[in-house]
Motif scaffolding. Structure first.
Motif, PDB file in Angstrom:
ATOM      1  N   GLY A   1       0.823  -1.208   0.000  1.00 24.55           N
ATOM      2  CA  GLY A   1       0.000   0.000   0.000  1.00 24.55           C
ATOM      3  C   GLY A   1       0.850   1.247   0.000  1.00 24.55           C
ATOM      4  O   GLY A   1       2.060   1.190  -0.253  1.00 24.55           O
ATOM      5  N   SER A   2       0.200   2.372   0.293  1.00 21.65           N
ATOM      6  CA  SER A   2       0.908   3.650   0.205  1.00 21.65           C
ATOM      7  C   SER A   2       0.872   4.365   1.554  1.00 21.65           C
ATOM      8  O   SER A   2       0.680   3.749   2.584  1.00 21.65           O
ATOM      9  CB  SER A   2       0.251   4.501  -0.880  1.00 21.65           C
ATOM     10  N   GLY A   3       1.085   5.679   1.539  1.00 22.63           N
ATOM     11  CA  GLY A   3       1.066   6.462   2.777  1.00 22.63           C
ATOM     12  C   GLY A   3       2.310   6.203   3.597  1.00 22.63           C
ATOM     13  O   GLY A   3       3.423   6.189   3.064  1.00 22.63           O
ATOM     14  N   ASN A   4       2.124   5.948   4.901  1.00 13.39           N
ATOM     15  CA  ASN A   4       3.315   5.761   5.741  1.00 13.39           C
ATOM     16  C   ASN A   4       3.744   4.289   5.828  1.00 13.39           C
ATOM     17  O   ASN A   4       4.580   3.938   6.638  1.00 13.39           O
ATOM     18  CB  ASN A   4       3.069   6.342   7.137  1.00 13.39           C
ATOM     19  N   HIS A   5       3.153   3.440   4.999  1.00  8.17           N
ATOM     20  CA  HIS A   5       3.523   2.025   5.048  1.00  8.17           C
ATOM     21  C   HIS A   5       4.877   1.769   4.399  1.00  8.17           C
ATOM     22  O   HIS A   5       5.254   2.438   3.463  1.00  8.17           O
ATOM     23  CB  HIS A   5       2.437   1.183   4.365  1.00  8.17           C
ATOM     24  N   PHE A   6       5.581   0.785   4.934  1.00  2.99           N
ATOM     25  CA  PHE A   6       6.914   0.517   4.398  1.00  2.99           C
ATOM     26  C   PHE A   6       7.369  -0.899   4.724  1.00  2.99           C
ATOM     27  O   PHE A   6       6.794  -1.562   5.593  1.00  2.99           O
ATOM     28  CB  PHE A   6       7.939   1.511   4.965  1.00  2.99           C
ATOM     29  N   LEU A   7       8.391  -1.311   4.029  1.00  2.00           N
ATOM     30  CA  LEU A   7       9.155  -2.496   4.406  1.00  2.00           C
ATOM     31  C   LEU A   7      10.596  -2.015   4.543  1.00  2.00           C
ATOM     32  O   LEU A   7      11.112  -1.368   3.637  1.00  2.00           O
ATOM     33  CB  LEU A   7       9.044  -3.582   3.344  1.00  2.00           C
TER      34      LEU A   7
END
Lengths: 483, 140
Positions: A202-208
């Protein structure tokens, strides 16, 4: 400007007295140092803390974690528990991204032994294997029936279908499944949004993030968690994607109906609620449980793809690479929990919106292996500074219904961050510091720049100082995949 | 004043949309929302989608309208640039509209920010004196 009648309890905790506003049922408790408390007062976020303190059946207090910032209705970084006898449930107290959360995978690799080119290859492989950003369609496309199974069974569904390892189930909050899920309480639209997004960031503040453990801060807990200095770790931060958003959107409307039906008067539409025991409340909790399960499976699938990527790059099995799951924590949830309050056993629906469960040692709901340390808690910082591993404490059980912070918390709005920072320069700057960033839209990177966030070190210091969690280890980012 | 302006919120983002009347505001709010996501100059009008929405109040209708468009953006991967309100009934809070746009093509429509939901946070919709204005915040 109002100071909200803030009273200093100690260096790390402030109180908004119950008498500050006539409609408050309980006081507000702000976990902050003086500077953070002042800031929160100015930002208007304390008004949201006060508004929550007026909701029926709230027990003990409306709590603000040190990473608190302005949300919709409830502040982000808020904790509130409602008595099952006379309390309420509010979709706004969970948020749109139901069970947004963090999972941490261990490895037995030493970060310093992996060359820069190898790290590039690894990040590239992860970006190929895990869908991120907009239009991110998962590798699995589910039929309605399959999705129902995911919603009902959670992580055990994924393991039985060949994704992940058996042990993953135990090392997931709630064993990766809320058994109150009822897919028939979920709209057709949520099914449509959820059908092809499973296993996507997904987008926004999501990350790996691929991270290096830079400092052990509690030797005993670190050893039990299987951590060592220099260790390479993978942190995954994502939630229930469009599915959870649709559940929240749908039930905000249901709650508007409940407001009229039961003659309620919430202060803010985003704080709309239904009394526990009503059909509206029960239906929301059942649908929310579906979204909780979706999110756990979502992170679980990405962990599976992460293991596959490591296997491909390092030519060893995930088991040989020691890629065990340390833990998976939710930070947007409403859960029925049993707590001891002043010698009394109370059942309450604990809302944590941008807050992490931090259950103490010897708690029956945490894995056997962590009985001596308390559950692991992950606090992602921004992509330039640090992240932390903490552990749950007895004090958290006493003070905050077993809850602590969930991240650094924003200080700059997205538009201001974009005005002040160039995404491209930021990417180059991070690269010069050895941090590889892969993102779907470079200019938007500025919105997630380190300057847009509070310093996670300060946030964690307050949680540790107030004893609502204990520092275990500090991590730094090496590679970031950002939606 | 432009047809819409951006409002800052610490974690998210909002817009003020203006117009001569309520349907006008609905159109400008939708344009504002999509222009936050991508540059609408790069979007062609290749197809239209009809939408019929019924709600419980005028303000709810605005939120439902924007959420409806976001639903199609996400599930059909379509980006809209123009909107026509064919029918607007303030008595029973319903509308019938046409949204015009094309399939999302990330090479031509890079997404600046993904709006995931329209909220009720500080929601405003006022009209009077040949003018109407709305304020909405989005979850991103």
């Amino acid at each position: 400007m109002s100071d909200f009648g803030l009273e200093k309890i100690n260096e790390y905790i402030y109180r908004i007295p119950r008498g500050y506003r006539a409609d408050m049922i309980v006081p507000g408790f702000i976990y902050a140092d003086e500077a953070l408390a002042q800031r929160a007062a100015q930002e208007g976020v304390l008004e949201q803390v006060v508004n929550v303190a007026t909701l029926p059946g709230i027990i003990r207090g409306s709590f603000a974690m040190p990473d608190i910032h302005l949300g919709y209705g409830f502040a982000v970084g808020g904790v509130a528990a409602f008595d099952v006898k006379n309390g309420i449930v509010s979709p706004g107290g969970v948020g749109f991204d139901i069970n947004c959360g963090v999972r941490l995978l261990k490895t037995n690799l030493v970060a310093a032994e992996i060359s820069a080119s190898m790290r590039q290859k690894l990040m590239h492989e992860l970006s190929r294997n895990i869908s991120y950003g907009i239009g991110g369609h998962g590798k699995v496309r589910l039929s309605q029936l399959q999705l129902e199974e995911v919603l009902y069974r959670g992580v055990p569904w994924a393991v039985s279908h060949g994704y992940g390892l058996d042990d993953d189930i135990e090392y997931c909050e709630q064993n990766g499944r809320l058994d109150t899920a009822e897919p028939n309480k979920v709209s057709e639209r949520a099914f449509q949004r959820g059908a092809n997004q499973l296993g996507t960031l997904g987008s926004g503040n999501h990350f790996l993030e691929v991270q290096e453990l830079t400092q052990i801060l509690d030797n005993n807990a670190a050893s039990i968690f299987g951590l060592f200095e220099g260790q390479l770790l993978v942190m995954i931060h994502s939630g229930s994607r469009g599915f959870g958003h649709q559940v929240c959107t749908d039930y905000l409307k249901v709650m508007a109906g409940a407001t009229a039906k039961y003659g309620l008067s919430p202060i803010d539409r985003q704080l709309a609620y239904a009394p526990l025991g009503t059909d509206e409340a029960s239906d929301y909790l059942k649908a929310m449980a579906c979204a909780m399960n979706y999110a756990w499976v979502n992170r679980h699938m990405m962990a599976h793809f992460t293991r596959e990527s490591f296997e491909f790059i390092f030519k060893k099995s995930a088991e040989a690479l020691g890629m065990d799951l340390l833990y998976d924590v939710a930070h947007n949830s409403a859960k029925l929990e049993t707590h001891q309050l002043d010698g009394e056993t109370k059942k309450a629906v604990v809302h944590r919106k941008g807050a992490t469960r931090a259950f103490a040692p010897n708690h029956p709901e945490i894995p056997q292996a962590y009985q001596g340390t308390g559950q692991p808690v992950f606090v992602p910082g921004d992509m330039g500074r640090a992240s932390y591993i903490l552990s749950g404490t007895k004090e958290a059980m006493k003070q905050t219904f077993g809850s602590t912070c969930h991240g650094a918390g924003r200080v700059l709005s997205r538009s201001r961050a974009k005005k002040q920072i160039s995404g491209n320069e930021l990417k180059q700057d991070l690269l010069a510091r050895g941090i590889i960033v892969i993102t779907s839209h470079v200019p938007s990177l500025a919105e997630e720049a380190p300057e847009a966030y509070k310093d996670v070190n300060e946030v964690v210091e307050i949680c540790d100082g107030a004893k609502i969690s204990k520092k275990v280890a500090k991590l730094r980012p090496l590679g970031v995949l950002k939606g | 004043m432009r047809n819409f302006e951006v409002l800052a919120h610490t974690a998210d983002i909002g817009i003020v949309a203006c117009g001569r009347n309520v349907p006008d505001v609905f159109v400008n709010a939708a344009k504002g929302m999509f222009s936050l996501m991508t540059n609408l100059n790069n979007v062609n009008v290749l197809f239209k989608r009809r939408l019929c929405i019924k709600s419980i109040s005028q303000k709810d209708l605005l939120v439902d309208w924007l959420n409806e468009l976001l639903f199609y953006f996400e599930t059909d991967q379509t980006v809209f640039k123009d909107f026509i309100i064919n029918q607007y009934n303030p008595e029973n809070f319903s509308l019938n509209a046409t949204a015009l746009g094309e399939n999302l093509d990330l090479s031509r429509h890079p997404i600046k920010i993904q709006i995931k939901a329209c909220t009720y946070h500080k929601l405003e919709l006022v009209e009077g004196g040949q003018k109407a204005q709305a304020k909405v915040y989005f979850d991103v």
